[in-house]
Design an enzyme around this catalytic site. Structure first.
Site, PDB file in Angstrom:
ATOM      1  CG  LEU A 228      -1.873  -1.240   1.251  1.00 18.96           C
ATOM      2  CD1 LEU A 228      -2.458  -1.461   2.635  1.00 18.96           C
ATOM      3  CD2 LEU A 228      -2.979  -1.043   0.220  1.00 18.96           C
ATOM      4  N   PRO A 229       0.294   2.421  -0.361  1.00 15.97           N
ATOM      5  CG  PRO A 229      -1.010   3.948  -1.559  1.00 15.97           C
ATOM      6  CD  PRO A 229      -1.091   2.649  -0.822  1.00 15.97           C
TER       7      PRO A 229
ATOM      8  CB  THR B 139       8.305   2.268   1.923  1.00 13.08           C
ATOM      9  OG1 THR B 139       8.860   1.368   0.957  1.00 13.08           O
ATOM     10  CG2 THR B 139       9.428   2.952   2.676  1.00 13.08           C
TER      11      THR B 139
ATOM     12  CE  LYS C  99      11.991   1.002   0.015  1.00 11.34           C
ATOM     13  NZ  LYS C  99      12.555   0.843  -1.314  1.00 11.34           N
TER      14      LYS C  99
ATOM     15  CE  LYS D  27       5.863   6.298   1.019  1.00 11.26           C
ATOM     16  NZ  LYS D  27       5.962   4.842   1.121  1.00 11.26           N
TER      17      LYS D  27
HETATM   18  P1  NAD Z   1       0.864   2.694  -6.090  1.00 10.88           P
HETATM   19  O1  NAD Z   1       0.277   3.993  -5.667  1.00 10.88           O
HETATM   20  O2  NAD Z   1       1.153   2.436  -7.531  1.00 10.88           O
HETATM   21  O3  NAD Z   1      -0.108   1.483  -5.601  1.00 10.88           O
HETATM   22  C1  NAD Z   1      -0.787   1.441  -4.379  1.00 10.88           C
HETATM   23  C2  NAD Z   1      -2.076   0.641  -4.583  1.00 10.88           C
HETATM   24  O4  NAD Z   1      -2.727   0.500  -3.321  1.00 10.88           O
HETATM   25  C3  NAD Z   1      -3.074   1.329  -5.521  1.00 10.88           C
HETATM   26  O5  NAD Z   1      -3.472   0.427  -6.553  1.00 10.88           O
HETATM   27  C4  NAD Z   1      -4.242   1.701  -4.602  1.00 10.88           C
HETATM   28  O6  NAD Z   1      -5.504   1.654  -5.258  1.00 10.88           O
HETATM   29  C5  NAD Z   1      -4.132   0.616  -3.544  1.00 10.88           C
HETATM   30  N1  NAD Z   1      -4.798   0.937  -2.276  1.00 10.88           N
HETATM   31  C6  NAD Z   1      -4.675   2.064  -1.521  1.00 10.88           C
HETATM   32  N2  NAD Z   1      -5.422   1.942  -0.394  1.00 10.88           N
HETATM   33  C7  NAD Z   1      -6.005   0.723  -0.450  1.00 10.88           C
HETATM   34  C8  NAD Z   1      -6.888   0.006   0.412  1.00 10.88           C
HETATM   35  N3  NAD Z   1      -7.330   0.538   1.569  1.00 10.88           N
HETATM   36  N4  NAD Z   1      -7.287  -1.239   0.049  1.00 10.88           N
HETATM   37  C9  NAD Z   1      -6.845  -1.781  -1.100  1.00 10.88           C
HETATM   38  N5  NAD Z   1      -6.023  -1.157  -1.976  1.00 10.88           N
HETATM   39  C10 NAD Z   1      -5.614   0.071  -1.635  1.00 10.88           C
HETATM   40  O7  NAD Z   1       2.166   2.489  -5.204  1.00 10.88           O
HETATM   41  P2  NAD Z   1       3.448   1.550  -5.530  1.00 10.88           P
HETATM   42  O8  NAD Z   1       4.382   2.292  -6.400  1.00 10.88           O
HETATM   43  O9  NAD Z   1       2.957   0.188  -5.916  1.00 10.88           O
HETATM   44  O10 NAD Z   1       4.113   1.521  -4.076  1.00 10.88           O
HETATM   45  C11 NAD Z   1       3.549   0.778  -2.987  1.00 10.88           C
HETATM   46  C12 NAD Z   1       4.516   0.846  -1.813  1.00 10.88           C
HETATM   47  O11 NAD Z   1       5.789   0.306  -2.212  1.00 10.88           O
HETATM   48  C13 NAD Z   1       4.802   2.271  -1.313  1.00 10.88           C
HETATM   49  O12 NAD Z   1       4.898   2.261   0.075  1.00 10.88           O
HETATM   50  C14 NAD Z   1       6.134   2.613  -1.980  1.00 10.88           C
HETATM   51  O13 NAD Z   1       6.855   3.577  -1.227  1.00 10.88           O
HETATM   52  C15 NAD Z   1       6.813   1.263  -2.009  1.00 10.88           C
HETATM   53  N6  NAD Z   1       7.806   1.068  -3.074  1.00 10.88           N
HETATM   54  C16 NAD Z   1       7.572   1.479  -4.352  1.00 10.88           C
HETATM   55  C17 NAD Z   1       8.535   1.259  -5.342  1.00 10.88           C
HETATM   56  C18 NAD Z   1       8.320   1.690  -6.784  1.00 10.88           C
HETATM   57  O14 NAD Z   1       9.310   1.649  -7.558  1.00 10.88           O
HETATM   58  N7  NAD Z   1       7.120   2.086  -7.182  1.00 10.88           N
HETATM   59  C19 NAD Z   1       9.735   0.605  -5.013  1.00 10.88           C
HETATM   60  C20 NAD Z   1       9.933   0.171  -3.713  1.00 10.88           C
HETATM   61  C21 NAD Z   1       8.963   0.405  -2.745  1.00 10.88           C
END
Ligand code: NAD
Length: 295
Positions: free
Chosen positions: A65-66, A96, A171, A246
């Site tokens: 999740l975000p 994260t 992380k 964030k």
């Molecule tokens: P994103 O915004 O693409 O995806 C998050 C998903 O969570 C969305 O599809 C959203 O609809 C869903 N969501 C939000 N609240 C929800 C709920 N209550 N129930 C169900 N679904 C829900 O984010 P991301 O890029 O996939 O990143 C996710 C996490 O991973 C973050 O914490 C980010 O910091 C971390 N991260 C991201 C990357 C990257 O390269 N994108 C790399 C490492 C870590």
């Protein structure tokens, strides 16, 4: 093979859940976005109308999740999953978030005899698609050993950093360094190009020299240098500037709490906040290049 529920199918969670399906696990998915769910159902996952429904019968629940508030909303409170999952369920959060938020979720899980692991990832969307992510875990060793075979369906390097929250601390340190490296790489490329150098040639030189780093190796911020990098598709997808901000905020808060000096991290945070304020929050974080090379 395990019965797994995966919640949060965004840029990272979508391909991670897809790799669990490919590995032969019995996967049920849930996301607030119907399109994200439909994409996984097309790959062979099941779904349900709520997170609770999706988690029924799961041996393992994984969330991606975000931010911390989304993780708390899914797990905590009378409506949260932890109040309803059977004892012994394995719960892995790969988002994260702040170490203390992860510890709060771990405490609640422990009180209900649920096995919790914080397991944030590194490796970007490319690593999520290729199944080569690094998982940086925090929790007890027996829970880690139980989770490892499942994490191996999505990643290559599976680390246990320490107890609950330790995965998040590691992380946050990693992402602060990544922000510094990406800003520094962008700055060096812009300086070279101002002097008439070809960005691809300069990138190759630095990659093979003492300035070599992950941004140059797999995530070049200059458009057109690396075909598969977000820079070559208008900085779409990937790891959003807002998410990097964030993480830099988490590093800053943590440094203040621990009286740790992070001057380079603070400067990187300023640069990324300035960049977000110019309307770039939903672009990939390598778009920080635009601060140095306005297009
Ligand atoms: P994103 O915004 O693409 O995806 C998050 C998903 O969570 C969305 O599809 C959203 O609809 C869903 N969501 C939000 N609240 C929800 C709920 N209550 N129930 C169900 N679904 C829900 O984010 P991301 O890029 O996939 O990143 C996710 C996490 O991973 C973050 O914490 C980010 O910091 C971390 N991260 C991201 C990357 C990257 O390269 N994108 C790399 C490492 C870590």
């Amino acid at each position: 093979m395990a019965t797994i529920t995966f919640i949060g199918l965004g840029n990272m969670g979508g391909p991670m859940a897809g790799n669990l399906v490919k590995a032969g696990h019995d996967v049920t998915v849930f996301d607030l976005s119907k399109e994200a769910v439909a994409a996984l159902v097309a790959e062979g996952a099941k779904t349900a109308s709520t997170a609770h429904e999706a988690a029924k019968g799961a041996e393992c629940v994984i969330t991606m999740l975000p931010a911390g508030k989304h993780v708390e909303a899914v797990y905590l409170g009378d409506d949260g999953l932890l109040a309803h999952l059977p004892a012994g369920t394995l719960v892995i959060d790969s988002s994260t978030i702040a170490p203390e938020t992860a510890r709060g979720v771990a405490d609640k899980a422990e009180a209900n005899n649920i096995l919790f692991l914080d397991a944030p990832v590194s490796g970007g969307v490319g690593g999520a698609k290729a199944g080569t992510l690094s998982f940086i875990c925090g929790g007890d060793e027996s829970t880690f050993n139980k989770a490892k075979p499942i994490l191996e369906s999505m990643g290559k390097n599976i680390f246990l950093a320490g107890g609950h929250g330790a995965g998040q601390v590691a992380k946050i340190c990693n992402n602060m360094l990544l922000a510094i490296l990406m800003a520094g790489t962008s700055e060096a490329l812009a300086l070279g190009v101002k002097n008439g150098l070809d960005p691809a040639v300069l990138s190759e030189v630095m990659k093979q020299s003492s300035g070599g780093n992950w941004a140059l190796n797999v995530y070049n911020p200059w458009p057109g240098v690396m075909e598969a990098a977000p820079a070559s598709r208008g900085y779409e997808g990937g790891f959003l500037v807002n998410l990097m901000n964030k993480d830099l905020g988490l590093a800053f808060d943590n440094a203040v709490k621990n009286h740790a000096a992070i001057p380079m991290g603070s400067l990187a945070r300023n640069l990324f906040e300035l960049h977000a304020g110019q309307g770039n929050g939903t672009l990939d974080f390598s778009s920080i290049q635009r601060l140095y090379k306005p297009e």
